[in-house]
Each structure stands twice: as C-alpha cells, then as structure tokens.
Design a protein around this motif. Structure first.
Motif, mmCIF file in Angstrom:
data_model
loop_
_atom_site.group_PDB
_atom_site.id
_atom_site.type_symbol
_atom_site.label_atom_id
_atom_site.label_comp_id
_atom_site.label_asym_id
_atom_site.label_seq_id
_atom_site.Cartn_x
_atom_site.Cartn_y
_atom_site.Cartn_z
ATOM 1 N N VAL A 163 0.538 -0.718 5.164
ATOM 2 C CA VAL A 163 0.707 0.417 4.254
ATOM 3 C C VAL A 163 1.995 0.240 3.458
ATOM 4 N N ALA A 164 3.058 -0.173 4.121
ATOM 5 C CA ALA A 164 4.340 -0.379 3.434
ATOM 6 C C ALA A 164 4.233 -1.472 2.377
ATOM 7 N N ARG A 165 3.622 -2.606 2.732
ATOM 8 C CA ARG A 165 3.466 -3.696 1.759
ATOM 9 C C ARG A 165 2.603 -3.260 0.575
ATOM 10 N N ALA A 166 1.520 -2.553 0.859
ATOM 11 C CA ALA A 166 0.634 -2.087 -0.208
ATOM 12 C C ALA A 166 1.364 -1.112 -1.128
ATOM 13 N N ALA A 167 2.161 -0.213 -0.547
ATOM 14 C CA ALA A 167 2.900 0.766 -1.349
ATOM 15 C C ALA A 167 3.933 0.078 -2.238
ATOM 16 N N VAL A 168 4.645 -0.899 -1.690
ATOM 17 C CA VAL A 168 5.642 -1.623 -2.492
ATOM 18 C C VAL A 168 4.954 -2.369 -3.634
ATOM 19 N N ALA A 169 3.833 -3.026 -3.339
ATOM 20 C CA ALA A 169 3.100 -3.727 -4.392
ATOM 21 C C ALA A 169 2.631 -2.745 -5.462
ATOM 22 N N ALA A 170 2.084 -1.611 -5.040
ATOM 23 C CA ALA A 170 1.586 -0.614 -5.989
ATOM 24 C C ALA A 170 2.700 -0.054 -6.864
ATOM 25 N N ALA A 171 3.890 0.083 -6.303
ATOM 26 C CA ALA A 171 5.013 0.655 -7.045
ATOM 27 C C ALA A 171 5.741 -0.348 -7.916
ATOM 28 N N THR A 172 5.582 -1.648 -7.640
ATOM 29 C CA THR A 172 6.397 -2.628 -8.368
ATOM 30 C C THR A 172 5.615 -3.685 -9.135
ATOM 31 N N ASP A 173 4.349 -3.871 -8.817
ATOM 32 C CA ASP A 173 3.576 -4.953 -9.434
ATOM 33 C C ASP A 173 2.592 -4.395 -10.458
ATOM 34 N N PRO A 174 2.816 -4.680 -11.750
ATOM 35 C CA PRO A 174 1.909 -4.156 -12.773
ATOM 36 C C PRO A 174 0.490 -4.728 -12.678
ATOM 37 N N LEU A 175 0.300 -5.771 -11.870
ATOM 38 C CA LEU A 175 -1.045 -6.318 -11.688
ATOM 39 C C LEU A 175 -1.884 -5.489 -10.714
ATOM 40 N N VAL A 176 -1.232 -4.618 -9.949
ATOM 41 C CA VAL A 176 -1.977 -3.707 -9.075
ATOM 42 C C VAL A 176 -2.505 -2.591 -9.975
ATOM 43 N N PRO A 177 -3.831 -2.454 -10.059
ATOM 44 C CA PRO A 177 -4.386 -1.459 -10.993
ATOM 45 C C PRO A 177 -4.116 -0.027 -10.553
ATOM 46 N N PRO A 178 -3.967 0.858 -11.541
ATOM 47 C CA PRO A 178 -3.782 2.269 -11.206
ATOM 48 C C PRO A 178 -5.068 2.833 -10.602
ATOM 49 N N GLY A 179 -4.933 3.931 -9.902
ATOM 50 C CA GLY A 179 -6.093 4.586 -9.296
ATOM 51 C C GLY A 179 -5.951 4.665 -7.796
ATOM 52 N N VAL A 180 -7.075 4.605 -7.114
ATOM 53 C CA VAL A 180 -7.098 4.750 -5.660
ATOM 54 C C VAL A 180 -7.154 3.386 -4.989
ATOM 55 N N MET A 181 -6.309 3.193 -3.984
ATOM 56 C CA MET A 181 -6.363 2.000 -3.134
ATOM 57 C C MET A 181 -6.917 2.475 -1.790
ATOM 58 N N ASP A 182 -8.147 2.066 -1.494
ATOM 59 C CA ASP A 182 -8.786 2.551 -0.272
ATOM 60 C C ASP A 182 -8.306 1.785 0.964
ATOM 61 N N VAL A 183 -8.776 2.219 2.108
ATOM 62 C CA VAL A 183 -8.350 1.653 3.384
ATOM 63 C C VAL A 183 -8.633 0.148 3.452
ATOM 64 N N TRP A 184 -9.723 -0.312 2.823
ATOM 65 C CA TRP A 184 -10.087 -1.727 2.863
ATOM 66 C C TRP A 184 -9.109 -2.576 2.074
ATOM 67 N N GLU A 185 -8.663 -2.047 0.923
ATOM 68 C CA GLU A 185 -7.665 -2.752 0.105
ATOM 69 C C GLU A 185 -6.301 -2.753 0.818
#
Length: 192
Positions: A163-185
């Motif tokens: 969860v921490a790695r996913a949150a950091v990627a979502a907050a800092t990497d413009p390649l992570v698309p906006p929207g919902v990141m589900d449990v599988w992602e």
C-alpha cells in the motif's frame, strides 16, 4: 527512517500543515478511522477532503488517497454507514480537485505488524500473508471476488508495504493513471 521528517499536524486544521505543501511533487493521505457514524464521516471524509483541497490550493500536482474497497455484502453499507459515506466524500473531492492527478487506492484488508501498545505487537502477517499468497495464485480469484456475499473471501489482503509503495507511486509518478487503483493493482506493488 533517517530521511523522514516527522511533523505534527491536523488534517481538519490546514493551517497546521499547509506551509509544508508548496513545492511538493505529490501528497498522500491515509487518514481514516472508526467510531460512531458522525466520527467516521469526519475522519474518513471531512479530514481527507480538507487535505485534498489544501494540497490543491498549494499547487501540489498529484494526490494519492488511501480509501477502501467496499465489499458487496448485504448490510455492510448500513452497518458501516459513516465509514462508507466518509470514504466516498473524500473520493468525490479527490476526483473534483485532481481529475488528472488523483488516485484513490482501494485496498481490502491491509496487514503487517500492528502495534497494540508500546510493548505488544500483533503479527498479522502470519495470518494474512499466506492468505494473500494463496488468493493471488488462484487463477479465477479476481472473477470470484465479484460474486455477491462470498466475493470478499476471494479478495487478497495486501501488505502495508505494498500500500505504501503504491501510494508513493500514485503521488509521484505521472505514469500512474488517475482514478481508482483496486486491490489487485495495489497487490502488484508487494512483489517488489
């Protein structure tokens, strides 16, 4: 932890943290909690909505919000009304303020070592780690997770590190698309 600067703030009082936001590449909120209906709306909704609006006003380009998967269990939304309403309120604010850079992470069960007190720790990874591995190896778990009633039994719990790695990627990497990141992602970030 040597690269972390701990600062006390209150999400409901933006003046306690807004000075830290200018120049940030992204922000993350994992504020949440339980209590009575009003408390859960305030903690899960109002506090996060305030943090999101404050970050946007400070010019922070991306925002990751740790929300939650709401299971298809009859009565869950009634029993957890404040929790669900609060999470939805925060997500609405996120997508309104950050249509191009907001990511709502929706984990189901998050596990790791839980501190009960300064001397007592609960090793939740001993229970949920094997369940996580089993469900991620089950070929049709993702499809089964969508079935009414039994579906949540097929959702993998995710380690707090994922969860921490996913949150950091979502907050800092413009390649992570906006929207919902589900449990599988989110679970994919546990493979690192």
């Amino acid at each position: 932890m040597e690269r972390v600067e701990w600062v006390r703030g209150n999400a409901l009082e933006p003046r306690t943290y807004q000075h830290l936001l200018p120049g940030a590449v992204g922000a993350i909120s994992c504020v949440g909690g339980f209590g009575n209906t009003q408390q859960m709306i305030q903690v899960n909704g109002t506090a996060n909505a305030a943090a999101i609006a404050t970050a946007k006003a400070a010019g922070v380009p991306r925002f990751a919000y740790v929300s939650a998967h709401v299971p298809a269990i009859p009565g869950f939304e009634y029993v957890m009304e404040g929790y669900v309403k609060g999470k939805r309120q925060a997500e609405e604010e996120l997508f309104r303020e950050y249509p191009e850079g907001g990511v709502a992470l929706r984990p189901w069960v998050i596990y790791g070592e839980r501190a009960i007190s300064s001397s007592v720790r609960l090793p939740l990874h001993l229970l949920f780690g094997p369940v996580d591995q089993l469900l991620r190896r089950l070929p049709n778990a993702r499809q089964l997770a969508g079935t009414p009633l039994a579906g949540p039994l097929f959702l993998p719990p995710v380690p707090v590190q994922a969860v921490a790695r996913a949150a950091v990627a979502a907050a800092t990497d413009p390649l992570v698309p906006p929207g919902v990141m589900d449990v599988w992602e989110i679970a994919k970030y546990g493979d690192n």
